[in-house]
Scaffold this motif. Structure first.
Motif, mmCIF file in Angstrom:
data_model
loop_
_atom_site.group_PDB
_atom_site.id
_atom_site.type_symbol
_atom_site.label_atom_id
_atom_site.label_comp_id
_atom_site.label_asym_id
_atom_site.label_seq_id
_atom_site.Cartn_x
_atom_site.Cartn_y
_atom_site.Cartn_z
ATOM 1 N N GLY A 1 0.679 -1.204 0.001
ATOM 2 C CA GLY A 1 -0.101 0.112 0.206
ATOM 3 C C GLY A 1 0.956 1.146 0.173
ATOM 4 N N ARG A 2 2.132 1.192 -0.243
ATOM 5 C CA ARG A 2 2.894 2.254 -0.216
ATOM 6 C C ARG A 2 3.444 2.807 -1.670
ATOM 7 N N GLY A 3 2.961 2.144 -2.609
ATOM 8 C CA GLY A 3 3.376 2.444 -3.863
ATOM 9 C C GLY A 3 2.464 3.904 -4.669
ATOM 10 N N PRO A 4 3.086 4.247 -5.715
ATOM 11 C CA PRO A 4 2.496 5.351 -6.530
ATOM 12 C C PRO A 4 1.185 5.009 -6.936
ATOM 13 N N ASP A 5 0.319 5.801 -7.564
ATOM 14 C CA ASP A 5 -0.925 5.925 -7.887
ATOM 15 C C ASP A 5 -0.709 5.159 -9.377
ATOM 16 N N LEU A 6 0.361 5.788 -10.178
ATOM 17 C CA LEU A 6 0.720 5.379 -11.471
ATOM 18 C C LEU A 6 1.846 4.896 -11.795
ATOM 19 N N PHE A 7 2.174 3.709 -12.572
ATOM 20 C CA PHE A 7 3.471 3.394 -12.897
ATOM 21 C C PHE A 7 3.421 2.745 -14.211
ATOM 22 N N ASP A 8 4.835 2.738 -14.688
ATOM 23 C CA ASP A 8 4.930 2.138 -16.005
ATOM 24 C C ASP A 8 4.949 0.575 -16.034
ATOM 25 N N THR A 9 4.433 -0.125 -17.151
ATOM 26 C CA THR A 9 4.275 -1.455 -16.974
ATOM 27 C C THR A 9 4.291 -1.658 -18.746
ATOM 28 N N SER A 10 4.151 -2.938 -19.094
ATOM 29 C CA SER A 10 4.233 -3.452 -20.313
ATOM 30 C C SER A 10 3.772 -4.846 -20.444
ATOM 31 N N THR A 11 3.466 -5.225 -21.906
ATOM 32 C CA THR A 11 2.699 -6.568 -22.018
ATOM 33 C C THR A 11 3.462 -7.630 -21.106
ATOM 34 N N ALA B 1 -3.659 -0.926 -7.819
ATOM 35 C CA ALA B 1 -5.026 -1.229 -7.260
ATOM 36 C C ALA B 1 -5.126 -0.547 -5.781
ATOM 37 N N LYS B 2 -3.873 -0.575 -5.109
ATOM 38 C CA LYS B 2 -3.927 -0.127 -3.573
ATOM 39 C C LYS B 2 -3.676 1.266 -3.588
ATOM 40 N N GLY B 3 -3.671 2.148 -4.628
ATOM 41 C CA GLY B 3 -3.225 3.559 -4.810
ATOM 42 C C GLY B 3 -4.288 4.197 -4.082
ATOM 43 N N ALA B 4 -3.903 5.492 -3.600
ATOM 44 C CA ALA B 4 -4.899 6.309 -2.886
ATOM 45 C C ALA B 4 -5.776 7.095 -3.841
ATOM 46 N N ASN B 5 -5.435 7.390 -5.121
ATOM 47 C CA ASN B 5 -6.254 7.979 -6.021
ATOM 48 C C ASN B 5 -6.362 7.392 -7.229
ATOM 49 N N VAL B 6 -7.250 6.234 -7.224
ATOM 50 C CA VAL B 6 -7.581 5.585 -8.352
ATOM 51 C C VAL B 6 -8.261 6.201 -9.416
ATOM 52 N N THR B 7 -9.455 6.951 -8.840
ATOM 53 C CA THR B 7 -10.088 7.708 -9.756
ATOM 54 C C THR B 7 -9.605 8.690 -10.638
ATOM 55 N N ALA B 8 -8.588 9.659 -9.872
ATOM 56 C CA ALA B 8 -7.883 10.449 -10.533
ATOM 57 C C ALA B 8 -6.826 9.946 -11.685
ATOM 58 N N ALA B 9 -6.327 8.708 -11.188
ATOM 59 C CA ALA B 9 -5.425 8.139 -12.189
ATOM 60 C C ALA B 9 -6.101 7.644 -13.551
ATOM 61 N N LYS B 10 -7.431 7.105 -13.215
ATOM 62 C CA LYS B 10 -8.122 6.702 -14.489
ATOM 63 C C LYS B 10 -8.474 8.024 -15.199
ATOM 64 N N LYS B 11 -8.820 9.207 -14.740
ATOM 65 C CA LYS B 11 -8.778 10.233 -15.463
ATOM 66 C C LYS B 11 -7.869 10.810 -16.362
ATOM 67 N N PHE B 12 -6.690 10.538 -15.719
ATOM 68 C CA PHE B 12 -5.427 11.136 -16.551
ATOM 69 C C PHE B 12 -5.280 10.127 -17.602
ATOM 70 N N LEU B 13 -5.637 9.034 -17.422
ATOM 71 C CA LEU B 13 -5.235 7.739 -18.741
ATOM 72 C C LEU B 13 -6.190 8.307 -19.709
ATOM 73 N N ALA B 14 -7.523 8.886 -19.798
ATOM 74 C CA ALA B 14 -8.050 9.241 -20.846
ATOM 75 C C ALA B 14 -7.450 10.555 -21.459
ATOM 76 N N PHE B 15 -7.249 11.384 -20.507
ATOM 77 C CA PHE B 15 -6.576 12.644 -20.762
ATOM 78 C C PHE B 15 -5.351 12.512 -21.561
ATOM 79 N N ALA B 16 -4.534 11.211 -21.196
ATOM 80 C CA ALA B 16 -3.194 11.293 -21.878
ATOM 81 C C ALA B 16 -3.402 10.582 -23.248
ATOM 82 N N LEU B 17 -4.631 10.117 -23.722
ATOM 83 C CA LEU B 17 -4.636 9.502 -25.015
ATOM 84 C C LEU B 17 -5.040 10.566 -26.075
ATOM 85 N N GLN B 18 -5.219 11.625 -25.723
ATOM 86 C CA GLN B 18 -5.459 12.734 -26.787
ATOM 87 C C GLN B 18 -4.179 12.694 -28.109
#
Length: 424
Positions: free
Chosen positions: A85-95, A317-334
């Motif tokens: 439960g100490r990690g960031p809200d968003l992180f880099d990952t890959s297939t 999944a245990k981040g403090a701001n899952v909702t904000a993180a999801k908003k960022f994802l749609a924003f980032a795909l512009q």
């Protein structure tokens, strides 16, 4: 990119003591804090793109954003941190990291993001991401991360120096071997290979087997010892042995320390290099004058499956701001942001409506038109103990000519059977 994908394969991120942090919003407008820790370097093209992207998101959403670029070595304990439960809200990952994070339930399911509108475009996230790209970013629970980059594998060459390959790339394994023989006869080194990188060496067996047999052909070797008895496994091994016996790689290639071979390829000393779509970007400073990089898919017959892997952002999944993180994802795909993956990072963008750089157009086209696709390393690298300790060392013995194809199959079957019998 090699080091980044290696890090992501290991699936580890940690906060380094030397990490640089940027907080980029007006404190007077702060409503919530979104944290992101990147394995890109702040001075890399991707790091610059991401920094500007988060700056824009902070300004337009009023969300306080804490971005840290910790680089490749600063990310070694992310799984442990997120699990606690100490990690960031968003992180880099890959297939090739999907299975690792899924097994630990570390990623938030993102199917709800697919229906989110990309700001200002009247399209949803699902609308702008091709199905094969979504699949490469999904686990059995649905979308696991939102991709910004598509990666794949191809045979790379200089079209200015080898217009024959550009005009008529090999269509069969026999055509491919015939080209290699002509190159040797003309006094050239057909293939440059950084032999000290075992997960580059295995591109040969992996590509031959999975391009012909399709998804699951390689993964089966990790989960069922009997799969080694399939005739196509021996046939693929025989093709790799043919390369070793034919002397098509540079002299002492197994001792060649990365990136010596790919740099020599970039300088025109070798004709071909089997590598990822990041090769041109990675070797850009070393490219000889007048080089025109192009590629073709390794001709293996069968299904002609095309590798589709992705890089992107996952939500803790245990981040403090899952909702904000999801908003960022749609924003980032512009489109204006994803375009920079092509123009600045020189990689294939995740959106199909954004053209790849010229040297990657053929791969982007192959991905878009493929009748069959498979994911990075056919997901076989998910069992890291089998992959790193059993399979890659065995393949190195094959490609170096220390064992023949029959011995490779026999040893692979026995080693896998022993491993599975003792696996917890």
């Amino acid at each position: 990119m090699r080091k980044l994908t290696a890090v992501l394969t290991v699936g580890a991120l940690a906060l380094g003591l030397t990490a640089c942090g940027k907080k980029n919003s007006d404190p007077g407008t702060v409503q919530e804090v979104l944290t992101y820790r990147s394995s890109w370097g702040a001075d890399e093209p991707q790091g610059k793109i991401i920094k500007a992207l988060f700056d824009d998101f902070a300004k337009q959403s009023g969300t306080k954003v804490d971005v840290k670029f910790v680089g490749r070595k600063g990310n070694e304990n992310l799984s442990t941190e997120m699990a606690s439960g100490r990690g960031p809200d968003l992180f880099d990952t890959s297939t090739d990291n999907l299975a690792t994070y899924a097994a630990q339930n570390l990623v938030a399911p993102l199917d709800d993001v697919l229906g989110a509108e990309v700001p200002g475009e009247g399209k949803t996230v699902k609308d702008v991401l091709p199905e094969s790209v979504r699949q490469a970013s999904s686990n059995d629970k649905g979308l696991a991360f939102v991709p910004h980059t598509v990666i794949s594998t191809a045979v790379w060459f200089d079209a200015a120096k080898h217009p024959d390959l550009a005009g008529a790339p090999p269509q069969s394994w026999e055509d491919f071997i015939a080209y290699l023989d002509r190159a040797k006869k003309d006094g050239r080194v057909p293939i440059g290979q950084d032999g000290t990188i075992n997960f580059y060496n295995v591109y040969w067996f992996y590509s031959v087997l999975v391009r012909a047999g399709g998804a699951g052909s390689l993964k089966a070797l990790a989960t069922d010892a009997a799969a080694w008895d399939r005739p196509e496994v021996l046939a693929a091994a025989q093709k790799v042995a043919q390369l070793a016996e034919g002397g098509y790689f540079q002299k002492d290639f197994m001792a060649t320390k990365f990136p010596a071979a790919q740099d020599a390829w970039a300088q025109g000393r070798y004709d071909l290099n089997l590598n990822g779509t990041w090769l041109a970007s990675e070797t850009k400073p070393k490219l000889a004058a007048g080089v025109k990089i192009a590629s073709f898919q390794l001709p293996a017959g069968g299904k002609n499956s095309v590798e589709v892997g992705t890089l992107g952002w996952g939500v803790n999944a245990k981040g403090a701001n899952v909702t904000a993180a999801k908003k960022f994802l749609a924003f980032a795909l512009q489109k204006k942001y994803v375009e920079q993956i092509s123009t600045s990072a020189l990689n294939i963008p995740s959106r199909a409506d954004v053209p790849a750089p010229e040297h990657l157009v053929a791969v982007q086209k192959a991905v878009a038109e493929a009748a069959a696709t498979h994911r990075t390393y056919d997901d076989a690298a998910a069992d890291k103990t089998w992959w790193n300790d059993r399979f890659l060392p065995l393949h190195d013995k094959l490609i170096s000519g220390k064992i023949d194809a029959a011995a490779f199959v026999a040893e692979g079957k026995k080693s896998t059977a022993d491993y599975l019998a003792n696996k917890n």
